[in-house]
Design an enzyme around this catalytic site. Sequence first.
Site: not given
Ligand code: AMP
Length: 222
Positions: A14, A91, A130, A163, A174
Site C-alpha cells: 500500500k 489503523r 523489503r 527496517r 504487526r
Molecule cells: P508502517 O510503515 O505503516 O508499517 O508503520 C510502521 C509502524 O508505525 C507501525 O507498526 C506502528 O508502530 C506505527 N504506526 C504507523 N501508523 C500508525 C497508526 N495509524 N496508528 C498507530 N501506529 C502507527
Amino acid sequence: MINLIFLGPPGSGKGTQASIIARKHNLMHLATGDIFRDEIQHGTKLGKEAEKYLKRGELVPDHLTIEALKSRLEIVPSSGRNGFVLDGFPRTDNQARELDNLLNQMHLTLTAVFFIDVSEDEIIQRLSGRRICKSCGFVYHLVYNPPKVDEICDLCGNKLIQREDDKPDVIKRRLQVYHEQTKPLVVYYAEKGLLHFVNGSGSIEEVEQRIEKVLEFIQEGS
Ligand code: AMP
C-alpha cells in the site's frame, strides 16, 4: 479533489502504491509510519515516544498518532495539491472516527478507500526482502523491485536499510495487531460505500493499473 485511504496488511504494497498514485495525481502522500520514522531519525519528543512502539510492532497510541496526522492534513487545502492519500492511517476504529470529525471540520470528503489484498505467505516473503531508503523513504524489494545499484537508492543515491520491524518476530506481532485492530475497518468503510477491494498480488504496475481503473470509474461517475 481526490481524497484516498489505502488500507491493507503490512507488506501489502500500500505504501508503494500510495506514493505512485500520489505522484501521478498530485496528491499529498501522508504515511503515518514514515512520519514516525522521520521523527525518530530527528530525535524529537514524539519520535522518542513512538520508537518504543515501532520497535515492538505495536501501534503508537491514538492521541499521538492523530495529533501527528492532523497537523499535516491541515496543510492540504493550501498546498496546491489535488487532495491526499492516507497510507497506514487510520489503523483503529477510534482513528477512523477522529478522521471523519477532522474531515467534517475541514469540509473535505473521502473519495475512496482501497483495500489492498495479499495472502499471508506473500506478505512475509515481501516484508523480509523489503529495503527502504534511509533518506527519502522510497521502498525496494531485493527480488521484486531491486535498486539499480546494490543497496543504493535509485532516486537519491543514499544507502538502503532494512527496517527493524521487518525482522521475523516483529513481523508476526504487526500481523497480529493488524488482524485485531485494523482489519475491522474494512467493514467500517464498506458500510459507508467507500470500499474498493484491489488484488495486491502481481507486479507493481499491475496493481497500479487495477487502482487506476477504479479511480477512472469513480471519476466518470462523479
Ligand atoms: P508502517 O510503515 O505503516 O508499517 O508503520 C510502521 C509502524 O508505525 C507501525 O507498526 C506502528 O508502530 C506505527 N504506526 C504507523 N501508523 C500508525 C497508526 N495509524 N496508528 C498507530 N501506529 C502507527
